[in-house]
Design a protein around this motif. Structure first.
Motif, short mmCIF file in Angstrom:
data_model
loop_
_atom_site.label_atom_id
_atom_site.label_comp_id
_atom_site.label_asym_id
_atom_site.label_seq_id
_atom_site.Cartn_x
_atom_site.Cartn_y
_atom_site.Cartn_z
N LYS A 49 0.84 -1.21 0.00
CA LYS A 49 0.00 0.00 0.00
C LYS A 49 0.87 1.25 0.00
O LYS A 49 0.59 2.20 -0.74
N GLN A 50 1.91 1.25 0.82
CA GLN A 50 2.82 2.41 0.88
C GLN A 50 3.53 2.63 -0.45
O GLN A 50 3.74 3.76 -0.87
N ALA A 51 3.88 1.54 -1.11
CA ALA A 51 4.53 1.67 -2.42
C ALA A 51 3.59 2.35 -3.42
O ALA A 51 4.02 3.22 -4.18
N LEU A 52 2.34 1.96 -3.40
CA LEU A 52 1.38 2.59 -4.31
C LEU A 52 1.22 4.07 -3.98
O LEU A 52 1.22 4.91 -4.88
N ILE A 53 1.10 4.40 -2.71
CA ILE A 53 0.98 5.81 -2.31
C ILE A 53 2.20 6.59 -2.78
O ILE A 53 2.07 7.69 -3.33
N HIS A 54 3.38 6.02 -2.59
CA HIS A 54 4.61 6.70 -3.03
C HIS A 54 4.61 6.93 -4.53
O HIS A 54 4.95 8.02 -5.02
N GLU A 72 -3.33 5.48 -13.60
CA GLU A 72 -3.46 4.73 -14.85
C GLU A 72 -2.12 4.25 -15.38
O GLU A 72 -2.04 3.22 -16.02
N LYS A 73 -1.06 5.01 -15.09
CA LYS A 73 0.27 4.65 -15.61
C LYS A 73 1.07 3.73 -14.68
O LYS A 73 2.11 3.23 -15.06
N ILE A 74 0.57 3.53 -13.48
CA ILE A 74 1.27 2.66 -12.52
C ILE A 74 0.95 1.21 -12.85
O ILE A 74 -0.20 0.84 -13.06
N THR A 75 1.99 0.40 -12.88
CA THR A 75 1.83 -1.03 -13.15
C THR A 75 2.16 -1.83 -11.89
O THR A 75 2.77 -1.30 -10.95
N VAL A 76 1.78 -3.08 -11.89
CA VAL A 76 2.15 -3.96 -10.78
C VAL A 76 3.67 -4.03 -10.68
O VAL A 76 4.24 -4.02 -9.59
N GLN A 77 4.35 -4.04 -11.81
CA GLN A 77 5.82 -4.08 -11.78
C GLN A 77 6.38 -2.83 -11.10
O GLN A 77 7.36 -2.93 -10.35
N ASP A 78 5.78 -1.67 -11.32
CA ASP A 78 6.23 -0.46 -10.63
C ASP A 78 6.11 -0.63 -9.12
O ASP A 78 7.01 -0.24 -8.37
N ILE A 79 5.01 -1.21 -8.68
CA ILE A 79 4.80 -1.44 -7.25
C ILE A 79 5.84 -2.42 -6.72
O ILE A 79 6.43 -2.20 -5.66
N LEU A 80 6.11 -3.47 -7.48
CA LEU A 80 7.12 -4.45 -7.07
C LEU A 80 8.50 -3.82 -6.98
O LEU A 80 9.29 -4.16 -6.09
N ASP A 81 8.79 -2.90 -7.89
CA ASP A 81 10.09 -2.22 -7.87
C ASP A 81 10.27 -1.35 -6.64
O ASP A 81 11.39 -1.05 -6.24
N HIS A 102 -5.32 -8.81 -6.02
CA HIS A 102 -5.56 -9.29 -7.38
C HIS A 102 -4.88 -8.37 -8.40
O HIS A 102 -4.32 -8.83 -9.39
N ASP A 103 -4.95 -7.07 -8.14
CA ASP A 103 -4.37 -6.08 -9.03
C ASP A 103 -4.25 -4.75 -8.29
O ASP A 103 -4.58 -4.66 -7.11
N LYS A 104 -3.82 -3.71 -8.97
CA LYS A 104 -3.64 -2.41 -8.32
C LYS A 104 -4.97 -1.81 -7.91
O LYS A 104 -5.04 -1.05 -6.94
N ILE A 128 -5.90 -2.81 -4.40
CA ILE A 128 -5.16 -2.08 -3.37
C ILE A 128 -5.93 -0.82 -2.99
O ILE A 128 -6.19 -0.55 -1.81
N VAL A 129 -6.32 -0.05 -4.00
CA VAL A 129 -7.04 1.19 -3.75
C VAL A 129 -8.39 0.92 -3.11
O VAL A 129 -8.80 1.60 -2.16
N GLU A 130 -9.09 -0.09 -3.59
CA GLU A 130 -10.39 -0.42 -3.01
C GLU A 130 -10.26 -0.76 -1.53
O GLU A 130 -11.05 -0.31 -0.71
N ARG A 131 -9.26 -1.54 -1.21
CA ARG A 131 -9.07 -1.93 0.19
C ARG A 131 -8.70 -0.73 1.05
O ARG A 131 -9.19 -0.58 2.17
N MET A 132 -7.83 0.14 0.53
CA MET A 132 -7.45 1.33 1.29
C MET A 132 -8.67 2.22 1.52
O MET A 132 -8.86 2.76 2.62
N GLN A 133 -9.49 2.37 0.50
CA GLN A 133 -10.70 3.17 0.66
C GLN A 133 -11.66 2.53 1.66
O GLN A 133 -12.23 3.22 2.51
#
Length: 102
Positions: free
Chosen positions: A15-20, A28-37, A51-53, A56-61
């Motif tokens: 979740k923190q990676a996605l926020i960052h 729209e431009k963020i990929t799962v690979q970006d999150i993994l990186d 399941h996908d990005k 993540i957002v749904e769960r955070m919301q």
């Protein structure tokens, strides 16, 4: 969903990676690979958590709104604690809210 400490830490790291990433890229431009990186998480571990990005957002919301509902209940039971609790929650979620509203 598991509740062991390692699972929760990994969940939080993802979740923190996605926020960052949301600070510099549109969702729209963020990929799962970006999150993994951004995290020391493998692809298979990621998929054990989400399941996908979008999930993540749904769960955070969901977590944010669940806390909001708890605070509304608190407001009815103890209005004096409500202001402090809502301020604390806003501070704790400031980064998330800014990222999601960007």
């Amino acid at each position: 969903m598991q509740e062991n400490p390692q699972f929760l830490r990994t969940d939080k790291a993802i979740k923190q990676a996605l926020i960052h990433l949301l600070k510099t890229k549109s969702f729209e431009k963020i990929t799962v690979q970006d999150i993994l990186d951004e995290t020391p998480v493998t692809r298979s571990t990621f998929y054990k958590h989400f399941h996908d990005k979008y999930e993540i957002v749904e769960r955070m919301q969901d977590e944010y709104f669940a806390t909001q509902m708890e605070l509304r209940i608190l407001a009815h039971k103890n209005p004096h604690q409500f202001a402090s609790a809502i301020l604390t929650q806003s501070r704790q979620n400031n980064e998330l809210l800014q990222a999601l509203l960007k």
